[in-house]
Design an enzyme around this catalytic site. Structure first.
Site, mmCIF file in Angstrom:
data_model
loop_
_atom_site.group_PDB
_atom_site.id
_atom_site.type_symbol
_atom_site.label_atom_id
_atom_site.label_comp_id
_atom_site.label_asym_id
_atom_site.label_seq_id
_atom_site.Cartn_x
_atom_site.Cartn_y
_atom_site.Cartn_z
ATOM 1 N N LEU A 10 0.490 -1.633 -0.121
ATOM 2 C CA LEU A 10 0.294 -0.158 0.074
ATOM 3 C C LEU A 10 1.065 1.047 0.007
ATOM 4 O O LEU A 10 1.826 1.793 0.874
ATOM 5 C CB LEU A 10 -0.835 0.090 1.254
ATOM 6 C CG LEU A 10 -2.211 0.788 1.647
ATOM 7 C CD1 LEU A 10 -2.739 1.141 0.964
ATOM 8 C CD2 LEU A 10 -2.756 0.355 2.920
ATOM 9 N N ASP A 38 15.900 -3.213 20.689
ATOM 10 C CA ASP A 38 15.657 -3.221 19.636
ATOM 11 C C ASP A 38 14.333 -4.477 19.533
ATOM 12 O O ASP A 38 12.809 -4.580 19.832
ATOM 13 C CB ASP A 38 16.588 -4.226 18.827
ATOM 14 C CG ASP A 38 16.370 -3.130 17.317
ATOM 15 O OD1 ASP A 38 16.565 -1.758 18.053
ATOM 16 O OD2 ASP A 38 17.547 -3.325 16.953
ATOM 17 N N HIS A 88 19.413 3.592 16.748
ATOM 18 C CA HIS A 88 19.401 2.608 16.718
ATOM 19 C C HIS A 88 20.126 1.729 18.595
ATOM 20 O O HIS A 88 19.959 2.497 19.493
ATOM 21 C CB HIS A 88 20.522 1.220 15.573
ATOM 22 C CG HIS A 88 20.487 1.774 14.384
ATOM 23 N ND1 HIS A 88 19.065 1.426 13.905
ATOM 24 C CD2 HIS A 88 20.561 3.016 12.933
ATOM 25 C CE1 HIS A 88 19.111 2.057 12.452
ATOM 26 N NE2 HIS A 88 19.845 2.651 12.199
#
Length: 398
Positions: A71, A168, A138
């Site tokens: 999309l 993470d 990060h």
């Protein structure tokens, strides 16, 4: 127009009886933390649709059990499609920096005004507020700001990042999944959705709560790498064996320590006291020489079944092959031959029944999902012709 394949269920009635069965999740494709969050929900029964960008290759290796819709959210029609999907869903997971979704007209106010029951999960490194909220980063950056990175490293060396697991995945993907489940549970009572601000800094710090709250216990009084649990102690350390492999030692308690000394064939009466810090370098030298005298396999014959807290340091393949893990079925093999951990924890009545099929390709289920959400074939054709959606033309096994 290409044909979007179908992903069959795995486990039939068993999947329908899982803990999150019936929950609809929309996951906006991102890097590792968001995909892990979505995979956890899918593993335990949720129907997860990953929204991929059009004309993009798959970078997600955590797509197990998900379906893919391609999309283009930069087109107004694409944003409208996402709104319609969210209107009929329970959860949205979005991984973008603060303000991105608002610029697209897809912020919490926009979506919750149309679906007040929606759980809107915002998973970012720095969170939705604060001076760093607009910054890139990060895992190493997030654990640095959380305070945890300052604790990782050996004596006399700089701090080191222990892979990208802590922020993470533990502080990001797992904590966000927990937040979603909490919000879903609360919704039973209130009937209302809410916004989840999942900051990987705060998630990582929260996972490290014991480190924060144990500062007064005296076990962190020395410099990095000189304390009880940061490789300062010789009885909480890894050692190289004669075959070039390693063992992990965690003999903290005195009775476990005595079993370690006994297994090594050493005389405790001729050794310095266990907790004499000034003698730790000498103890480490003695242990290093002792472990170097035998192979890892030989040492496991000595310590397996013992409470000396000595275990082999295993590679991924060795972990998969280890008898303990095999007995429990701790790892699974997908249809493509790839090995991965099975979902945890194990629930007694409604355990995860994971899909063993390959991960979805971008746009593989666009048509199928849009039809499920009420779009007509005519609308789908129009959206595809306008470049709002894409439908992968390869046949899917899923």
């Amino acid at each position: 127009m290409g044909s979007c394949g179908k992903r069959p269920g795995n486990g039939g009635v068993a999947r329908n009886g899982m803990a999150l069965a019936g929950i609809r999740v929309i996951e906006l494709a991102g890097l590792a933390p968001g995909p892990l969050c979505g995979m956890i929900l899918a593993d335990f029964g949720a129907k997860v649709v990953r929204i991929d960008r059009t004309r993009m290759a798959v970078v997600d290796v955590l797509g197990r059990g998900k379906r893919s819709v391609a999309l283009n959210l930069k087109k107004p029609e694409g944003a409208k499609v996402l709104k319609q999907l969210c209107n009929q869903s329970d959860v949205l997971i979005e991984p973008f920096r603060k303000g991105v979704m608002e610029k697209l007209g897809l912020g919490p106010e926009d979506l919750l005004s149309q679906n007040p029951k929606l759980i809107y999960a915002r998973l970012t490194g720095f969170g939705q507020s604060g001076q760093y909220s607009q910054n890139a980063g990060h895992d190493i950056n997030y654990i640095a700001v959380s305070g945890l990175l300052s604790k990782f490293g050996r004596k006399g060396e700089k701090p080191y990042a222990p892979l990208n697991v802590i922020a993470d995945f533990a502080g990001g993907g797992v904590m966000c999944a927990m937040g979603i489940i909490l919000a879903l549970y609360e919704r039973i009572r209130s009937g209302k959705g809410q916004v989840i601000d999942a900051s990987m800094i705060e998630g990582a710090a929260y996972c490290g709560s014991w480190l924060w709250k144990s500062q007064h216990l005296g076990i962190w009084d020395h410099q990095r790498g000189e304390n009880l649990l940061d490789t300062g102690a010789p009885f909480y350390e890894t050692y190289k064996t004669s075959d070039g492999k390693y063992v992990a030692v965690g003999a903290l308690e005195p009775h476990f320590y005595e079993l370690l000394i006994e297994g090594l064939g050493l005389d405790s009466t001729k050794l310095p006291p266990q907790n004499s810090r000034s003698d730790w370098p000498e103890l480490r030298r003695i242990f290093t020489e002792a472990f170097a005298a035998k192979s890892q396999e030989q040492w496991m014959k000595v310590f397996d079944g013992s409470d000396a807290c000595v275990t082999p340091v295993l590679s991924f393949q060795e972990a998969f092959d280890h008898p303990h893990n095999r007995e429990r079925g701790s790892f699974i093999i997908a249809a493509d031959g790839h090995v991965s951990p099975r979902p945890a924890p194990v629930l007694s009545r409604t355990p995860a029944v994971v899909s063993l099929e390959r991960d979805p390709q971008v746009g593989e289920h666009t048509q199928l999902v849009l039809i499920e959400y009420g779009f007509t074939k005519e609308q789908i054709n129009k959206l595809e012709s306008a470049g709002v959606i894409e439908c992968n033309r390869s046949k899917s096994k899923l």
